[in-house]
Motif scaffolding. Structure first.
Motif, PDB file in Angstrom:
ATOM      1  N   ARG A 182       0.830  -1.215   0.000  1.00  0.00           N
ATOM      2  CA  ARG A 182       0.000   0.000   0.000  1.00  0.00           C
ATOM      3  C   ARG A 182       0.866   1.267   0.000  1.00  0.00           C
ATOM      4  NH1 ARG A 182      -2.700   3.199   3.805  1.00  0.00           N
ATOM      5  NH2 ARG A 182      -1.582   2.116   5.464  1.00  0.00           N
ATOM      6  N   CYS A 183       1.872   1.284   0.889  1.00  0.00           N
ATOM      7  CA  CYS A 183       2.751   2.461   0.961  1.00  0.00           C
ATOM      8  C   CYS A 183       3.649   2.552  -0.274  1.00  0.00           C
ATOM      9  CB  CYS A 183       3.592   2.427   2.237  1.00  0.00           C
ATOM     10  SG  CYS A 183       2.610   2.618   3.749  1.00  0.00           S
ATOM     11  N   ALA A 184       4.034   1.388  -0.828  1.00  0.00           N
ATOM     12  CA  ALA A 184       4.859   1.391  -2.038  1.00  0.00           C
ATOM     13  C   ALA A 184       4.099   2.035  -3.190  1.00  0.00           C
ATOM     14  CB  ALA A 184       5.254  -0.040  -2.400  1.00  0.00           C
ATOM     15  N   HIS A 185       2.781   1.799  -3.212  1.00  0.00           N
ATOM     16  CA  HIS A 185       1.940   2.352  -4.264  1.00  0.00           C
ATOM     17  C   HIS A 185       1.911   3.877  -4.192  1.00  0.00           C
ATOM     18  CE1 HIS A 185      -1.126   2.107  -7.297  1.00  0.00           C
ATOM     19  NE2 HIS A 185      -1.919   2.909  -6.595  1.00  0.00           N
ATOM     20  N   LEU A 186       1.995   4.401  -2.952  1.00  0.00           N
ATOM     21  CA  LEU A 186       1.943   5.852  -2.750  1.00  0.00           C
ATOM     22  C   LEU A 186       3.316   6.510  -2.873  1.00  0.00           C
ATOM     23  CD1 LEU A 186      -0.450   5.812   0.351  1.00  0.00           C
ATOM     24  CD2 LEU A 186      -1.072   6.405  -2.004  1.00  0.00           C
ATOM     25  N   ALA A 187       4.373   5.685  -2.753  1.00  0.00           N
ATOM     26  CA  ALA A 187       5.728   6.243  -2.773  1.00  0.00           C
ATOM     27  C   ALA A 187       6.089   6.697  -4.179  1.00  0.00           C
ATOM     28  CB  ALA A 187       6.730   5.196  -2.281  1.00  0.00           C
ATOM     29  N   ARG A 188       6.958   7.707  -4.234  1.00  0.00           N
ATOM     30  CA  ARG A 188       7.315   8.257  -5.547  1.00  0.00           C
ATOM     31  C   ARG A 188       8.448   7.483  -6.218  1.00  0.00           C
ATOM     32  NH1 ARG A 188       8.247  14.373  -4.882  1.00  0.00           N
ATOM     33  NH2 ARG A 188       7.956  13.892  -2.699  1.00  0.00           N
ATOM     34  N   GLY A 189       9.203   6.758  -5.445  1.00  0.00           N
ATOM     35  CA  GLY A 189      10.309   6.019  -6.057  1.00  0.00           C
ATOM     36  C   GLY A 189      10.811   4.949  -5.122  1.00  0.00           C
ATOM     37  N   GLY A 190      11.846   4.289  -5.553  1.00  0.00           N
ATOM     38  CA  GLY A 190      12.412   3.229  -4.726  1.00  0.00           C
ATOM     39  C   GLY A 190      12.892   2.102  -5.596  1.00  0.00           C
ATOM     40  N   ARG A 191      13.484   1.126  -4.953  1.00  0.00           N
ATOM     41  CA  ARG A 191      13.966  -0.042  -5.679  1.00  0.00           C
ATOM     42  C   ARG A 191      13.194  -1.256  -5.201  1.00  0.00           C
ATOM     43  NH1 ARG A 191      18.216   0.693  -8.603  1.00  0.00           N
ATOM     44  NH2 ARG A 191      19.616   2.441  -8.196  1.00  0.00           N
ATOM     45  N   THR A 192      12.867  -2.146  -6.139  1.00  0.00           N
ATOM     46  CA  THR A 192      12.253  -3.392  -5.735  1.00  0.00           C
ATOM     47  C   THR A 192      13.362  -4.381  -5.377  1.00  0.00           C
ATOM     48  OG1 THR A 192      10.392  -2.999  -7.202  1.00  0.00           O
ATOM     49  CG2 THR A 192      10.702  -5.252  -6.420  1.00  0.00           C
ATOM     50  N   LEU A 193      13.355  -4.822  -4.124  1.00  0.00           N
ATOM     51  CA  LEU A 193      14.370  -5.785  -3.685  1.00  0.00           C
ATOM     52  C   LEU A 193      13.810  -7.189  -3.759  1.00  0.00           C
ATOM     53  CD1 LEU A 193      16.144  -4.461  -0.469  1.00  0.00           C
ATOM     54  CD2 LEU A 193      16.693  -4.057  -2.856  1.00  0.00           C
ATOM     55  N   PRO A 194      14.507  -8.115  -4.431  1.00  0.00           N
ATOM     56  CA  PRO A 194      14.085  -9.512  -4.431  1.00  0.00           C
ATOM     57  C   PRO A 194      14.140 -10.077  -3.012  1.00  0.00           C
ATOM     58  CG  PRO A 194      15.852  -9.123  -6.028  1.00  0.00           C
ATOM     59  CD  PRO A 194      15.742  -7.893  -5.183  1.00  0.00           C
ATOM     60  N   GLY A 195      13.392 -11.162  -2.787  1.00  0.00           N
ATOM     61  CA  GLY A 195      13.386 -11.793  -1.469  1.00  0.00           C
ATOM     62  C   GLY A 195      14.781 -12.169  -1.002  1.00  0.00           C
ATOM     63  N   GLU A 196      15.610 -12.620  -1.931  1.00  0.00           N
ATOM     64  CA  GLU A 196      16.984 -13.020  -1.587  1.00  0.00           C
ATOM     65  C   GLU A 196      17.805 -11.827  -1.090  1.00  0.00           C
ATOM     66  OE1 GLU A 196      18.956 -15.389  -1.017  1.00  0.00           O
ATOM     67  OE2 GLU A 196      20.870 -14.315  -1.227  1.00  0.00           O
ATOM     68  N   ALA A 197      17.605 -10.683  -1.707  1.00  0.00           N
ATOM     69  CA  ALA A 197      18.344  -9.489  -1.272  1.00  0.00           C
ATOM     70  C   ALA A 197      17.896  -9.068   0.119  1.00  0.00           C
ATOM     71  CB  ALA A 197      18.131  -8.342  -2.271  1.00  0.00           C
ATOM     72  N   ARG A 198      16.591  -9.191   0.390  1.00  0.00           N
ATOM     73  CA  ARG A 198      16.089  -8.861   1.738  1.00  0.00           C
ATOM     74  C   ARG A 198      16.654  -9.850   2.755  1.00  0.00           C
ATOM     75  NH1 ARG A 198       9.988  -8.986   1.751  1.00  0.00           N
ATOM     76  NH2 ARG A 198      10.281  -8.308   3.893  1.00  0.00           N
ATOM     77  N   ALA A 199      16.776 -11.121   2.355  1.00  0.00           N
ATOM     78  CA  ALA A 199      17.333 -12.127   3.271  1.00  0.00           C
ATOM     79  C   ALA A 199      18.775 -11.782   3.638  1.00  0.00           C
ATOM     80  CB  ALA A 199      17.263 -13.517   2.632  1.00  0.00           C
ATOM     81  N   ALA A 200      19.533 -11.318   2.639  1.00  0.00           N
ATOM     82  CA  ALA A 200      20.925 -10.935   2.911  1.00  0.00           C
ATOM     83  C   ALA A 200      20.977  -9.768   3.899  1.00  0.00           C
ATOM     84  CB  ALA A 200      21.619 -10.551   1.593  1.00  0.00           C
TER      85      ALA A 200
END
Ligand SMILES: [Zn+2]
Length: 260
Positions: A182-200
């Motif tokens: 929901r907040c990502a939808h409202l955000a103006r930018g950002g990077r999509t992190l894959p699950g593996e990157a979040r795990a790291a």
């Protein structure tokens, strides 16, 4: 003149006039200090190899009120971390860690930052060459955690709702980490992190190691860390050592030069 005796790590060193060196130290009891090591260049007897980059030991600092440059009376090195000077990626990583500490550190005691940097350099000095990059990434995030600016990974940085583990999620530097859908939808930018990157990131911030074998993934992590560091720095002076680490532009692994 005030005398402070404190544990310290040499994070930067350069020649000064004909016979001296100026060192920038991260100390346990007095934060980041610049100190003049008189005669350090002219005679190895005075300080020996104690003032080599990334050495750690007991420093005797003489300071005067209102003066930014202390005088280094003595430096008794107990850890030399020779492994950092024998491999380019370890050395470049150590330079990036030193730069983070110098740019975020203040002239006030911060034992947590000191310990995080000491641990980072110890681990990096002992890391196999092909693990030096993820070892540096882990250290970088842990230092940010110690500084109180770590990103959220499993909670939305905006609304604090839980974000499912192991799925891609938006990561926003200005927001301070992961965003829910929901907040990502409202955000103006950002990077999509894959699950593996979040795990790291989760492992590194949790104090664990996490190997990144793929070079492209490692580079994406370096870019993410650099962007996050930039977001939290108060000024936009270049990050020279960090850039050299990220872009492999350091040369001369066998003869370490001052970085940062
Ligand atoms: Zn949210």
């Amino acid at each position: 003149m005030t005398l402070v005796v404190t544990e310290a790590i040499v994070l930067h060193a350069f020649d000064y006039l004909e016979s001296s060196r100026i060192v920038r130290l991260l100390t346990r009891d007095a934060g980041v200090r610049s100190a003049l090591a008189r005669g350090a260049r002219a005679s190895r007897r005075r300080f020996g190899s104690a003032l080599d980059l990334f050495a750690q030991g007991s420093a005797e600092l003489h300071s005067k009120p209102g003066r930014e440059l202390d005088t280094l009376g003595a430096f008794d090195a107990t850890r030399h971390r020779a492994g950092l000077g024998t491999h380019l990626e370890r050395f470049a990583g150590a330079g990036a860690i030193a730069e983070l500490a110098l740019r975020f550190g203040h002239d006030a005691a911060d034992a947590g930052l000191f310990d995080a940097v000491a641990r980072a350099l110890d681990e990096l000095a002992a890391a196999p060459g092909d693990r030096a990059r993820d070892c540096t990434l882990a250290a970088g995030w842990r230092i940010l955690l110690e500084l109180g600016v770590a990103p959220t990974i499993d909670a939305c940085a905006e609304c604090h709702s839980a974000v499912a583990v192991d799925v891609p999620a938006m990561f926003s530097h200005p927001a301070g980490g992961t965003l829910c859908a929901r907040c990502a939808h409202l955000a103006r930018g950002g990077r999509t992190l894959p699950g593996e990157a979040r795990a790291a990131l989760r492992d590194w911030l949790g104090g664990e190691s996490h190997a990144i074998a793929d070079r492209q993934q490692a580079r994406a992590h370096q870019r993410l860390l650099r962007e996050f560091v930039r977001e939290h720095l108060a000024d936009d002076r270049p990050l020279r050592a960090f850039d050299a680490w990220e872009h492999d532009t350091l040369s001369g692994a066998s003869s370490p030069e001052p970085v940062a």
